[in-house]
Write a protein that holds these residues in place. Structure first.
Motif, mmCIF file in Angstrom:
data_model
loop_
_atom_site.group_PDB
_atom_site.id
_atom_site.type_symbol
_atom_site.label_atom_id
_atom_site.label_comp_id
_atom_site.label_asym_id
_atom_site.label_seq_id
_atom_site.Cartn_x
_atom_site.Cartn_y
_atom_site.Cartn_z
ATOM 1 N N VAL A 103 0.781 -1.251 -0.130
ATOM 2 C CA VAL A 103 0.057 -0.036 0.010
ATOM 3 C C VAL A 103 0.953 1.164 -0.138
ATOM 4 N N ASN A 104 1.028 1.933 -1.137
ATOM 5 C CA ASN A 104 1.736 3.226 -1.299
ATOM 6 C C ASN A 104 0.700 4.333 -0.904
ATOM 7 N N CYS A 105 1.200 5.139 0.171
ATOM 8 C CA CYS A 105 0.474 6.091 0.746
ATOM 9 C C CYS A 105 0.967 7.375 0.178
ATOM 10 N N THR A 106 1.756 7.608 -0.943
ATOM 11 C CA THR A 106 2.117 8.678 -1.563
ATOM 12 C C THR A 106 0.928 9.805 -1.499
ATOM 13 N N LEU A 107 1.179 11.192 -1.597
ATOM 14 C CA LEU A 107 0.205 11.998 -1.814
ATOM 15 C C LEU A 107 0.080 12.408 -3.382
ATOM 16 N N LYS A 108 0.652 11.515 -4.209
ATOM 17 C CA LYS A 108 0.612 11.919 -5.555
ATOM 18 C C LYS A 108 -0.102 10.807 -6.236
ATOM 19 N N SER A 159 -1.957 8.766 -9.248
ATOM 20 C CA SER A 159 -1.418 7.936 -10.617
ATOM 21 C C SER A 159 -1.759 8.952 -11.751
ATOM 22 N N PRO A 160 -0.897 8.860 -12.669
ATOM 23 C CA PRO A 160 0.177 8.299 -12.992
ATOM 24 C C PRO A 160 1.549 9.111 -12.588
ATOM 25 N N THR A 161 1.288 10.066 -11.808
ATOM 26 C CA THR A 161 2.468 10.817 -11.375
ATOM 27 C C THR A 161 3.706 9.993 -10.588
ATOM 28 N N LEU A 162 4.861 10.416 -11.052
ATOM 29 C CA LEU A 162 5.877 9.704 -10.456
ATOM 30 C C LEU A 162 6.032 9.729 -8.853
ATOM 31 N N SER A 163 5.909 8.476 -8.135
ATOM 32 C CA SER A 163 6.184 8.372 -6.691
ATOM 33 C C SER A 163 7.312 7.777 -6.507
ATOM 34 N N HIS A 164 8.124 8.731 -5.854
ATOM 35 C CA HIS A 164 9.397 8.080 -5.200
ATOM 36 C C HIS A 164 9.369 6.913 -4.284
ATOM 37 N N THR A 165 8.296 7.167 -3.280
ATOM 38 C CA THR A 165 7.769 5.853 -2.575
ATOM 39 C C THR A 165 7.670 4.821 -3.123
ATOM 40 N N GLN A 166 7.062 4.871 -4.263
ATOM 41 C CA GLN A 166 6.811 3.587 -5.243
ATOM 42 C C GLN A 166 7.987 3.125 -5.684
ATOM 43 N N GLY A 167 8.845 3.991 -6.091
ATOM 44 C CA GLY A 167 10.276 3.536 -6.455
ATOM 45 C C GLY A 167 11.155 2.726 -5.404
ATOM 46 N N LEU A 168 11.234 2.987 -4.356
ATOM 47 C CA LEU A 168 11.837 2.086 -3.175
ATOM 48 C C LEU A 168 10.937 0.749 -3.055
ATOM 49 N N LEU A 169 9.619 1.117 -3.095
ATOM 50 C CA LEU A 169 8.794 0.007 -2.872
ATOM 51 C C LEU A 169 8.800 -1.041 -3.765
ATOM 52 N N ASP A 170 9.259 -0.616 -5.203
ATOM 53 C CA ASP A 170 9.452 -1.633 -6.144
ATOM 54 C C ASP A 170 10.533 -2.620 -6.054
ATOM 55 N N ASN A 171 11.740 -2.277 -5.136
ATOM 56 C CA ASN A 171 12.572 -3.139 -4.851
ATOM 57 C C ASN A 171 12.139 -4.264 -4.088
ATOM 58 N N ALA A 172 11.121 -4.023 -3.021
ATOM 59 C CA ALA A 172 10.782 -4.961 -2.329
ATOM 60 C C ALA A 172 9.635 -6.038 -3.068
ATOM 61 N N ILE A 173 8.796 -5.329 -3.922
ATOM 62 C CA ILE A 173 8.198 -5.942 -4.721
ATOM 63 C C ILE A 173 8.705 -6.926 -5.631
ATOM 64 N N GLY A 210 3.879 1.788 2.488
ATOM 65 C CA GLY A 210 5.069 2.703 2.108
ATOM 66 C C GLY A 210 4.273 4.058 2.376
ATOM 67 N N THR A 211 5.384 5.068 2.735
ATOM 68 C CA THR A 211 4.794 6.611 2.997
ATOM 69 C C THR A 211 5.957 7.345 2.795
ATOM 70 N N PRO A 212 5.796 8.510 2.314
ATOM 71 C CA PRO A 212 6.726 9.788 2.250
ATOM 72 C C PRO A 212 6.714 10.532 3.636
ATOM 73 N N ILE A 213 7.656 11.093 3.912
ATOM 74 C CA ILE A 213 7.653 11.932 5.228
ATOM 75 C C ILE A 213 7.262 13.399 4.610
ATOM 76 N N ALA A 251 3.903 -7.512 8.739
ATOM 77 C CA ALA A 251 3.969 -6.056 8.064
ATOM 78 C C ALA A 251 5.181 -5.546 8.304
ATOM 79 N N GLY A 252 5.686 -4.510 7.264
ATOM 80 C CA GLY A 252 6.872 -3.721 7.551
ATOM 81 C C GLY A 252 6.295 -2.507 6.835
ATOM 82 N N VAL A 253 7.372 -1.751 6.973
ATOM 83 C CA VAL A 253 7.119 -0.151 6.478
ATOM 84 C C VAL A 253 8.350 0.163 5.694
#
Length: 241
Positions: free
Chosen positions: A14-19, A21-35, A93-96, A132-134
């Motif tokens: 669950v990506n909790c970015t404020l952006k 789709s399809p806006t680029l999400s830096h949080t998704q970029g890091l989550l993609d490694n775990a995926i 996943g969440t941004p700060i 669960a993890g974050v």
């Protein structure tokens, strides 16, 4: 089944970015490694960008119907919750922002909390038997603060938290580059790469144990039995010296 086979497991990210789709999400970029690690092990992964959905504020399962006097015309949470609860593994996943998790992450956790009155077939809280993890990204300080907050919340709901269950990346304390920005150093960071790998594999191992054990062990943790009068060896305050 051996500890090395994870192909029957499921995960929800669950990506909790404020952006949206399809806006680029830096949080998704890091989550993609775990995926990528999860999918390399045969795990079925469901990805949700929470901000793409209408998740009404509140702590009830359905904010359209469950709130006296409620006037929510739309609430996507009743459709999202089963997807989250169907998974052995949850990665949030969440941004700060302002040193804390996003408002979207807060809302997702609040809505999960709204399910805390529901029980599984053992009488345990509904999130028992899941892990669960974050993952946290940003360009300001707060990774550990956010991780503590999110992981505390998820374990309070019943999720089992393994060792090293958080990973994050922040650039130079802001304003600075974000994770996927050219030259940020984020994707190449050995520290972040290591923590992401350790988190994901520890989630895999914990989910494997929980699945093979038929869920979190029962005994002294059934809300249904407690409400029926069981006290699981807790001393009776009326007989204390």
């Amino acid at each position: 089944m051996s500890d090395g086979d994870f192909s029957d497991l499921t995960a929800v990210v669950v990506n909790c970015t404020l952006k949206p789709s399809p806006t680029l999400s830096h949080t998704q970029g890091l989550l993609d490694n775990a995926i990528a690690i999860l999918r390399a092990q045969g795990v079925t992964v469901d990805v949700i960008r929470a901000v793409d959905h209408v998740i009404a504020p509140g702590v009830y399962p359905d904010m359209r119907e469950d709130v006296p006097g409620g006037n929510q015309e739309r609430d996507d949470w009743p459709a999202l919750a089963p997807r989250i609860l169907a998974a052995d593994i949850l990665i949030l996943g969440t941004p700060i922002w302002l040193g804390d998790k996003s408002s979207v992450a807060t809302r997702v956790i609040e809505r999960l909390y709204g399910l805390s009155g529901d029980l599984n077939d053992r009488g345990q809280y509904l999130c028992y038997g899941r892990t669960a993890g974050v993952v946290v990204t940003g360009n300001e300080d707060g990774v550990k603060h956010v991780a503590m907050n999110v992981l505390y919340s998820l374990q309070h709901l019943g999720y089992t938290i393994p060792p090293n269950a958080d990973a994050g990346w922040i650039g130079p304390v802001g304003p600075g580059p974000s994770y996927l920005d050219e030259g940020s150093g984020g994707p190449e960071s050995d520290f972040t790469r290591r923590n992401t790998a350790f988190m994901t594999w520890n989630l895999l191992h914990t989910a494997r144990w929980l699945r093979d054990g038929g869920g979190f062990p029962e005994g002294g943790n059934s809300r249904r039995e407690w409400d029926a009068g069981a006290r699981f060896d807790h001393p009776n305050p009326e007989y204390r010296a």
